[in-house]
Enzyme design. Structure first.
Site, PDB file in Angstrom:
ATOM      1  N   PRO A 121      23.998 -27.041 -37.775  1.00 27.66           N
ATOM      2  CA  PRO A 121      24.683 -27.157 -38.886  1.00 27.66           C
ATOM      3  C   PRO A 121      24.030 -28.315 -39.726  1.00 27.66           C
ATOM      4  O   PRO A 121      24.000 -28.350 -41.231  1.00 27.66           O
ATOM      5  CB  PRO A 121      26.187 -27.380 -38.649  1.00 27.66           C
ATOM      6  CG  PRO A 121      26.073 -26.397 -37.473  1.00 27.66           C
ATOM      7  CD  PRO A 121      24.966 -26.753 -36.522  1.00 27.66           C
ATOM      8  N   LYS A 161      10.845 -13.018 -55.615  1.00 33.47           N
ATOM      9  CA  LYS A 161      11.090 -13.391 -54.297  1.00 33.47           C
ATOM     10  C   LYS A 161      10.019 -14.342 -53.771  1.00 33.47           C
ATOM     11  O   LYS A 161       8.856 -13.752 -53.682  1.00 33.47           O
ATOM     12  CB  LYS A 161      11.515 -12.337 -53.450  1.00 33.47           C
ATOM     13  CG  LYS A 161      11.978 -13.100 -51.919  1.00 33.47           C
ATOM     14  CD  LYS A 161      12.380 -11.857 -50.990  1.00 33.47           C
ATOM     15  CE  LYS A 161      11.109 -11.029 -50.486  1.00 33.47           C
ATOM     16  NZ  LYS A 161      10.521 -11.887 -49.219  1.00 33.47           N
ATOM     17  N   ARG A 220      11.641   2.069 -50.477  1.00 23.52           N
ATOM     18  CA  ARG A 220      10.511   2.621 -50.521  1.00 23.52           C
ATOM     19  C   ARG A 220      10.787   4.087 -51.285  1.00 23.52           C
ATOM     20  O   ARG A 220      11.695   4.518 -51.434  1.00 23.52           O
ATOM     21  CB  ARG A 220      10.037   2.942 -49.145  1.00 23.52           C
ATOM     22  CG  ARG A 220       9.734   2.015 -48.216  1.00 23.52           C
ATOM     23  CD  ARG A 220       8.247   1.176 -48.890  1.00 23.52           C
ATOM     24  NE  ARG A 220       7.911  -0.030 -47.743  1.00 23.52           N
ATOM     25  CZ  ARG A 220       8.349  -1.086 -47.534  1.00 23.52           C
ATOM     26  NH1 ARG A 220       8.958  -1.404 -48.668  1.00 23.52           N
ATOM     27  NH2 ARG A 220       7.737  -1.907 -46.816  1.00 23.52           N
ATOM     28  N   ASP A 223      13.495 -17.267 -50.347  1.00 24.95           N
ATOM     29  CA  ASP A 223      13.526 -16.588 -48.991  1.00 24.95           C
ATOM     30  C   ASP A 223      13.045 -17.256 -47.890  1.00 24.95           C
ATOM     31  O   ASP A 223      11.973 -16.875 -47.233  1.00 24.95           O
ATOM     32  CB  ASP A 223      13.021 -15.167 -49.203  1.00 24.95           C
ATOM     33  CG  ASP A 223      13.425 -14.313 -47.793  1.00 24.95           C
ATOM     34  OD1 ASP A 223      14.319 -14.511 -47.176  1.00 24.95           O
ATOM     35  OD2 ASP A 223      12.465 -13.156 -47.708  1.00 24.95           O
ATOM     36  N   GLY A 272       8.280  -4.934 -52.774  1.00 23.81           N
ATOM     37  CA  GLY A 272       7.121  -5.631 -52.597  1.00 23.81           C
ATOM     38  C   GLY A 272       5.709  -4.987 -52.892  1.00 23.81           C
ATOM     39  O   GLY A 272       5.308  -4.725 -54.145  1.00 23.81           O
ATOM     40  N   ARG A 273       5.202  -4.376 -52.015  1.00 20.58           N
ATOM     41  CA  ARG A 273       3.958  -3.643 -52.172  1.00 20.58           C
ATOM     42  C   ARG A 273       3.814  -2.639 -53.119  1.00 20.58           C
ATOM     43  O   ARG A 273       2.677  -2.261 -53.853  1.00 20.58           O
ATOM     44  CB  ARG A 273       3.428  -3.426 -50.744  1.00 20.58           C
ATOM     45  CG  ARG A 273       3.310  -4.330 -49.657  1.00 20.58           C
ATOM     46  CD  ARG A 273       2.833  -3.930 -48.440  1.00 20.58           C
ATOM     47  NE  ARG A 273       2.894  -4.892 -47.274  1.00 20.58           N
ATOM     48  CZ  ARG A 273       3.765  -5.144 -46.364  1.00 20.58           C
ATOM     49  NH1 ARG A 273       4.957  -4.349 -46.325  1.00 20.58           N
ATOM     50  NH2 ARG A 273       3.769  -5.931 -45.460  1.00 20.58           N
ATOM     51  N   THR A 328      15.636  -5.686 -41.697  1.00 27.87           N
ATOM     52  CA  THR A 328      15.329  -4.131 -41.885  1.00 27.87           C
ATOM     53  C   THR A 328      14.222  -3.769 -40.902  1.00 27.87           C
ATOM     54  O   THR A 328      13.987  -2.668 -40.829  1.00 27.87           O
ATOM     55  CB  THR A 328      15.142  -4.000 -43.252  1.00 27.87           C
ATOM     56  OG1 THR A 328      14.119  -4.802 -43.942  1.00 27.87           O
ATOM     57  CG2 THR A 328      16.531  -4.079 -44.062  1.00 27.87           C
ATOM     58  N   THR A 365      21.251 -29.891 -39.776  1.00 29.88           N
ATOM     59  CA  THR A 365      19.929 -29.687 -40.509  1.00 29.88           C
ATOM     60  C   THR A 365      20.061 -28.794 -41.383  1.00 29.88           C
ATOM     61  O   THR A 365      19.313 -29.167 -42.358  1.00 29.88           O
ATOM     62  CB  THR A 365      19.108 -29.328 -39.384  1.00 29.88           C
ATOM     63  OG1 THR A 365      19.005 -30.351 -38.098  1.00 29.88           O
ATOM     64  CG2 THR A 365      17.400 -28.957 -39.721  1.00 29.88           C
ATOM     65  N   ASP A 382      19.370 -23.286 -38.131  1.00 31.86           N
ATOM     66  CA  ASP A 382      19.310 -24.486 -37.200  1.00 31.86           C
ATOM     67  C   ASP A 382      20.628 -25.012 -36.956  1.00 31.86           C
ATOM     68  O   ASP A 382      21.554 -24.225 -37.369  1.00 31.86           O
ATOM     69  CB  ASP A 382      18.380 -25.421 -38.044  1.00 31.86           C
ATOM     70  CG  ASP A 382      17.274 -26.297 -37.081  1.00 31.86           C
ATOM     71  OD1 ASP A 382      18.044 -26.700 -35.997  1.00 31.86           O
ATOM     72  OD2 ASP A 382      16.353 -26.402 -37.128  1.00 31.86           O
ATOM     73  N   LYS A 395      15.275 -18.268 -45.177  1.00 31.22           N
ATOM     74  CA  LYS A 395      16.187 -17.808 -43.882  1.00 31.22           C
ATOM     75  C   LYS A 395      16.398 -18.828 -42.752  1.00 31.22           C
ATOM     76  O   LYS A 395      16.101 -18.878 -41.547  1.00 31.22           O
ATOM     77  CB  LYS A 395      15.362 -16.562 -42.979  1.00 31.22           C
ATOM     78  CG  LYS A 395      14.834 -15.417 -43.840  1.00 31.22           C
ATOM     79  CD  LYS A 395      14.462 -14.300 -42.925  1.00 31.22           C
ATOM     80  CE  LYS A 395      14.078 -13.152 -43.838  1.00 31.22           C
ATOM     81  NZ  LYS A 395      12.963 -13.253 -44.714  1.00 31.22           N
TER      82      LYS A 395
END
Length: 238
Positions: free
Chosen positions: A66, A32, A184, A59, A213-214, A122, A68, A64, A61
């Site tokens: 439509p 990602k 997690r 990713d 991720g982390r 989330t 654009t 705006d 997101k």
């Protein structure tokens, strides 16, 4: 079901990404790329990852008007990512326009990127949603409503928490793609996430793909951590 594990490349620049990926040798991953990395390195970062054989979830997101979003997606389609997203709050017309742009920008003979919609982040709690967004329904109802809109617009799925995935599957069907961040282990810190879940919970809820991720990128041994996560996600390790 896809059952993908997507590694969130939450790094500041290309140099950090290269250092991380070097640990995996020639293994092809699902990665990602978010705003921080894309706005720093641009399309060249995507090209380099694709050349290495990795699948990409871009990713950004989009949210705006439509027209654009349609034009932006036409450009993003040329990067040949595997997965892109928009905010469902932009509405059904905007989501449909995103698909139109992706279709227009995808080269002949190529498969258009899968497009999903973010329902509620989330990191958003029900109290925050109701008090700050002035959404009076429950968080679950809001997510289900956005998922239904995304489906009506023709999108391939949604980003949601594992806590809503089962209800989305019951409402729309198992072919609707659900991507879940905020995963997690029981020993991990939740950090800025609110609606977290374990990989076992997500698997049992029928989630299509999880984003980690982390727990992998900041691990002492990222390759070992990734291997452990994959085993848990596949149900080979509890």
């Amino acid at each position: 079901m896809d059952h993908s594990l997507i590694i969130a490349l939450d790094f500041a620049d290309r140099k950090e990404v290269q250092k991380f990926l070097k640990l995996f040798g020639n293994e092809q991953l699902f990665l990602k790329v978010g705003m921080e990395l894309f706005y720093k390195e641009g399309p060249a970062m995507i090209a380099a990852l694709k050349d290495a054989g990795h699948r990409i979830f871009l990713d950004l997101k989009l949210h705006d008007i439509p027209n654009t979003v349609r034009n932006a997606m036409r450009n993003l389609a040329q990067l040949e990512c595997d997965l892109v997203n928009v905010h469902a709050a932009g509405g059904k017309e905007m989501m449909a326009a995103a698909l139109e742009g992706l279709a227009a920008g995808t080269a002949g003979g190529r498969k258009r990127p899968r497009c999903i919609a973010v329902t509620q982040l989330t990191s958003t709690s029900e109290q925050q949603m109701q008090h700050e967004q002035l959404v009076s329904v429950s968080l679950k109802d809001s997510v289900l409503h956005y998922a239904a809109l995304a489906n009506q617009a023709g999108l391939d799925g949604v980003v949601c928490s594992a806590w809503e995935a089962e209800a989305i599957r019951a409402q729309i069907g198992s072919r609707f793609y659900t991507v879940t961040p905020g995963i997690r282990l029981g020993t991990d810190e939740v950090q800025d996430q609110k609606r977290v879940a374990t990989p076992q919970f997500a698997r049992n809820a029928g989630v299509s793909a999880i984003v980690v991720g982390r727990s992998i990128t900041r691990a002492i041994d990222p390759l070992e951590s990734y291997t452990k996560w994959m085993k848990m996600w596949r149900g080979e390790l509890e």
